[in-house]
Design a protein around this motif. Structure first.
Motif, PDB file in Angstrom:
ATOM      1  N   GLU A  56      10.218 -40.563  12.205  1.00 51.53           N
ATOM      2  CA  GLU A  56       9.553 -39.348  11.705  1.00 51.53           C
ATOM      3  C   GLU A  56      10.608 -38.427  11.087  1.00 51.53           C
ATOM      4  N   PRO A  57      10.270 -37.687  10.029  1.00 53.73           N
ATOM      5  CA  PRO A  57      11.290 -36.959   9.257  1.00 53.73           C
ATOM      6  C   PRO A  57      11.939 -35.777   9.969  1.00 53.73           C
ATOM      7  N   ASP A  58      11.266 -35.232  10.964  1.00 50.90           N
ATOM      8  CA  ASP A  58      11.847 -34.086  11.673  1.00 50.90           C
ATOM      9  C   ASP A  58      11.360 -34.093  13.118  1.00 50.90           C
ATOM     10  N   PHE A  59      11.963 -33.220  13.929  1.00 52.93           N
ATOM     11  CA  PHE A  59      11.655 -33.230  15.357  1.00 52.93           C
ATOM     12  C   PHE A  59      10.207 -32.828  15.622  1.00 52.93           C
ATOM     13  N   ALA A  60       9.716 -31.845  14.879  1.00 55.49           N
ATOM     14  CA  ALA A  60       8.331 -31.390  15.084  1.00 55.49           C
ATOM     15  C   ALA A  60       7.348 -32.540  14.844  1.00 55.49           C
ATOM     16  N   SER A  61       7.568 -33.305  13.783  1.00 50.32           N
ATOM     17  CA  SER A  61       6.702 -34.453  13.488  1.00 50.32           C
ATOM     18  C   SER A  61       6.845 -35.534  14.551  1.00 50.32           C
ATOM     19  N   PHE A  62       8.069 -35.743  15.019  1.00 49.76           N
ATOM     20  CA  PHE A  62       8.338 -36.726  16.062  1.00 49.76           C
ATOM     21  C   PHE A  62       7.546 -36.395  17.330  1.00 49.76           C
ATOM     22  N   ILE A  63       7.617 -35.149  17.775  1.00 51.36           N
ATOM     23  CA  ILE A  63       6.906 -34.737  18.990  1.00 51.36           C
ATOM     24  C   ILE A  63       5.397 -34.884  18.807  1.00 51.36           C
ATOM     25  N   LYS A  64       4.899 -34.502  17.636  1.00 51.97           N
ATOM     26  CA  LYS A  64       3.464 -34.616  17.363  1.00 51.97           C
ATOM     27  C   LYS A  64       3.018 -36.070  17.436  1.00 51.97           C
ATOM     28  N   HIS A  65       3.864 -36.982  16.960  1.00 51.85           N
ATOM     29  CA  HIS A  65       3.537 -38.409  16.958  1.00 51.85           C
ATOM     30  C   HIS A  65       3.534 -38.979  18.373  1.00 51.85           C
ATOM     31  N   VAL A  66       4.463 -38.515  19.215  1.00 53.48           N
ATOM     32  CA  VAL A  66       4.613 -39.065  20.572  1.00 53.48           C
ATOM     33  C   VAL A  66       3.602 -38.469  21.550  1.00 53.48           C
ATOM     34  N   LYS A  67       3.199 -37.237  21.312  1.00 52.67           N
ATOM     35  CA  LYS A  67       2.387 -36.489  22.280  1.00 52.67           C
ATOM     36  C   LYS A  67       1.079 -37.208  22.622  1.00 52.67           C
ATOM     37  N   THR A  68       0.753 -37.171  23.913  1.00 46.14           N
ATOM     38  CA  THR A  68      -0.523 -37.688  24.403  1.00 46.14           C
ATOM     39  C   THR A  68      -1.176 -36.607  25.261  1.00 46.14           C
ATOM     40  N   LYS A  69      -2.372 -36.899  25.709  1.00 44.35           N
ATOM     41  CA  LYS A  69      -3.077 -35.942  26.556  1.00 44.35           C
ATOM     42  C   LYS A  69      -2.336 -35.708  27.869  1.00 44.35           C
ATOM     43  N   ARG A  70      -1.669 -36.747  28.355  1.00 39.47           N
ATOM     44  CA  ARG A  70      -0.969 -36.655  29.637  1.00 39.47           C
ATOM     45  C   ARG A  70       0.404 -35.990  29.513  1.00 39.47           C
ATOM     46  N   TYR A  71       0.996 -36.083  28.338  1.00 42.23           N
ATOM     47  CA  TYR A  71       2.330 -35.534  28.120  1.00 42.23           C
ATOM     48  C   TYR A  71       2.222 -34.224  27.347  1.00 42.23           C
ATOM     49  N   THR A  72       2.615 -33.116  27.950  1.00 43.75           N
ATOM     50  CA  THR A  72       2.649 -31.842  27.235  1.00 43.75           C
ATOM     51  C   THR A  72       3.875 -31.809  26.320  1.00 43.75           C
ATOM     52  N   ARG A  73       3.869 -30.902  25.376  1.00 43.78           N
ATOM     53  CA  ARG A  73       5.042 -30.740  24.498  1.00 43.78           C
ATOM     54  C   ARG A  73       6.278 -30.411  25.324  1.00 43.78           C
ATOM     55  N   THR A  74       6.101 -29.566  26.343  1.00 43.49           N
ATOM     56  CA  THR A  74       7.241 -29.178  27.176  1.00 43.49           C
ATOM     57  C   THR A  74       7.836 -30.381  27.907  1.00 43.49           C
ATOM     58  N   SER A  75       6.989 -31.210  28.495  1.00 40.39           N
ATOM     59  CA  SER A  75       7.504 -32.372  29.216  1.00 40.39           C
ATOM     60  C   SER A  75       8.190 -33.351  28.265  1.00 40.39           C
ATOM     61  N   LEU A  76       7.682 -33.467  27.044  1.00 44.31           N
ATOM     62  CA  LEU A  76       8.328 -34.331  26.058  1.00 44.31           C
ATOM     63  C   LEU A  76       9.684 -33.777  25.636  1.00 44.31           C
ATOM     64  N   GLN A  77       9.774 -32.464  25.485  1.00 45.84           N
ATOM     65  CA  GLN A  77      11.058 -31.857  25.129  1.00 45.84           C
ATOM     66  C   GLN A  77      12.076 -32.057  26.243  1.00 45.84           C
ATOM     67  N   ARG A  78      11.626 -31.977  27.499  1.00 44.74           N
ATOM     68  CA  ARG A  78      12.545 -32.245  28.608  1.00 44.74           C
ATOM     69  C   ARG A  78      13.007 -33.701  28.574  1.00 44.74           C
ATOM     70  N   LEU A  79      12.078 -34.615  28.322  1.00 48.47           N
ATOM     71  CA  LEU A  79      12.438 -36.027  28.224  1.00 48.47           C
ATOM     72  C   LEU A  79      13.450 -36.235  27.104  1.00 48.47           C
ATOM     73  N   CYS A  80      13.216 -35.625  25.969  1.00 42.79           N
ATOM     74  CA  CYS A  80      14.141 -35.760  24.842  1.00 42.79           C
ATOM     75  C   CYS A  80      15.518 -35.189  25.184  1.00 42.79           C
ATOM     76  N   THR A  81      15.542 -34.112  25.929  1.00 37.43           N
ATOM     77  CA  THR A  81      16.820 -33.541  26.367  1.00 37.43           C
ATOM     78  C   THR A  81      17.573 -34.536  27.242  1.00 37.43           C
ATOM     79  N   HIS A  82      16.857 -35.175  28.161  1.00 38.35           N
ATOM     80  CA  HIS A  82      17.500 -36.162  29.031  1.00 38.35           C
ATOM     81  C   HIS A  82      17.982 -37.382  28.246  1.00 38.35           C
ATOM     82  N   ILE A  83      17.245 -37.765  27.210  1.00 37.48           N
ATOM     83  CA  ILE A  83      17.693 -38.862  26.350  1.00 37.48           C
ATOM     84  C   ILE A  83      18.959 -38.445  25.606  1.00 37.48           C
ATOM     85  N   LEU A  84      18.937 -37.236  25.054  1.00 39.82           N
ATOM     86  CA  LEU A  84      20.081 -36.719  24.296  1.00 39.82           C
ATOM     87  C   LEU A  84      21.339 -36.668  25.161  1.00 39.82           C
TER      88      LEU A  84
END
Length: 391
Positions: free
Chosen positions: A281-309
């Motif tokens: 995905e071309p940018d982080f905002a698009s990436f999060i939108k693509h990954v997001k599910t009903k079970r995963y909030t944006r905040t939890s995804l950002q935390r996951l991405c931080t741990h990956i980083l």
């Protein structure tokens, strides 16, 4: 001696924070103020706009006597673990009371809700897992379960500061600290644009800063805080946001196997495959939108991405939780330094020099170095040799 404890992020410090700090001192009749502050990455999985040392120095100049860092393993976490780690550190630093900002503004509903959940712990657990099984996100599942315990309860746990506050109260009760709260004023936590002439949320201030509306943002910050932001922008041209790190995140996802990603802290339920699918995905905002599910909030995804980083595994987080969080000093006033001497008499030895943090809290030290990768090479050499700021 009344020692006020506050849990903060100050990303960046603004007039609303100044109000909370002074009102908290008045409410608790504080003789000294101790803060526990998130470090390089924050509870919602976002990078800090200023370094932990710089934000702590601003806090000390604004009236906080001692600023300690909340270790990465607790800082980039859900509300319960975030609050538990922070209040433990406040207790270790000698705090007698913790005071937090909330949408509720009165401590009684928090005390009632905490008592209700303690009394009906098994029922709450059953309701929570039933809601999670129905596909709800954890915050929504928890809010519905809490409301089910007492339909007429007055604490709205859907509000972000209320839910954090409830966990502060629970932790304070376990550690025998007084708990108090101050009503948030003027700005909502998620407000992107300010609705008041003087007080704006940190979210809206960051939005103004990244939109190049520097002068407008400065109006909502005390002079010391505004000067710190301006100086960083002048020297480096950088104000860290997720887009700054997106290419590094892509590299980590591209070069990690699905099994490696699955071992990352907060990675669950096969989400690693969605990360792989969205990596171009071309940018982080698009990436999060693509990954997001009903079970995963944006905040939890950002935390996951931080741990990956930061390449932080589930095992590393678990191992950290099994030990008492260390006191890593970021800033102190003269009055705070006097209190430090009493802590040493209690056989508590705060870490001062930045480099020595690698021994006591390697996850936080590593996160600090990763955070610095957003900045030009010429600004990193001095940043990697940080000492606590004496104000």
């Amino acid at each position: 001696m009344n020692i006020l404890g506050v849990v903060v992020e100050y990303n960046p410090f603004h007039h609303g924070h100044a109000f909370h700090l002074e009102a908290s001192k008045e409410k608790t009749k504080a003789d000294l103020t101790v803060a526990v502050m998130s470090g390089s990455f924050l509870q919602r999985g976002e990078p800090a706009v200023l370094s932990s040392y710089e934000r702590a120095a601003v806090a000390a100049r604004m009236g906080v006597d001692l600023v300690f860092e909340l270790p990465y393993a607790f800082a980039v976490q859900s509300a319960d673990r975030f609050a538990e780690g922070a209040v433990k550190l406040l207790k270790a630093a000698g705090a007698t009371a913790v005071c937090f900002g909330s949408e509720q503004g009165s401590i009684d509903p928090f005390l009632y809700q905490a008592d209700l959940e303690k009394t009906h712990q098994a029922q709450l657990h059953t309701l929570l897992h039933k809601n999670l099984g129905a596909g709800m996100s954890f915050p929504s599942a928890y809010a519905k379960a809490a409301a089910s315990l007492s339909p007429d309860h007055s604490l709205d746990v859907k509000q972000p500061n209320n839910i954090l506050g409830l966990h502060y109260v629970k932790a304070a009760q376990r550690l025998q600290l007084e708990a108090a709260t101050i009503q948030r004023r003027a700005a909502g936590y998620h407000d992107v644009e300010p609705t008041d002439a003087r007080i704006a949320s940190a979210t809206s201030i960051r939005h103004m800063l990244t939109s190049k509306r520097i002068g407008e943002a400065q109006a909502y910050m005390p002079d010391d805080s505004a000067a710190s932001v301006t100086e960083q922008l002048q020297q480096t041209g950088v104000l860290p946001i997720w887009e700054t790190y997106y290419s590094l995140l892509q590299y980590r996802i591209l070069t990690a196997s699905p099994e490696d990603l699955a071992a990352t802290a907060e990675c669950r339920e096969g989400i690693e495959h969605r990360l792989k699918a969205a990596v171009f995905e071309p940018d982080f905002a698009s990436f999060i939108k693509h990954v997001k599910t009903k079970r995963y909030t944006r905040t939890s995804l950002q935390r996951l991405c931080t741990h990956i980083l930061t390449n932080t595994s589930k095992t590393e987080i678990k191992d950290t939780f099994e030990n008492e969080p260390p006191l890593h000093l970021l800033a102190a006033t003269e009055r705070g330094r006097k209190h430090l001497r009493t802590l040493r008499q209690r056989d508590i030895h705060p870490t001062v020099k930045g480099s020595s943090q690698w021994k006591t809290d390697p996850l936080s030290a590593s996160a600090y170095d990763v955070h610095q990768l957003a900045f030009p090479t010429h600004s990193r050499s001095s940043a990697f040799k940080q000492f606590a700021r004496m104000v």
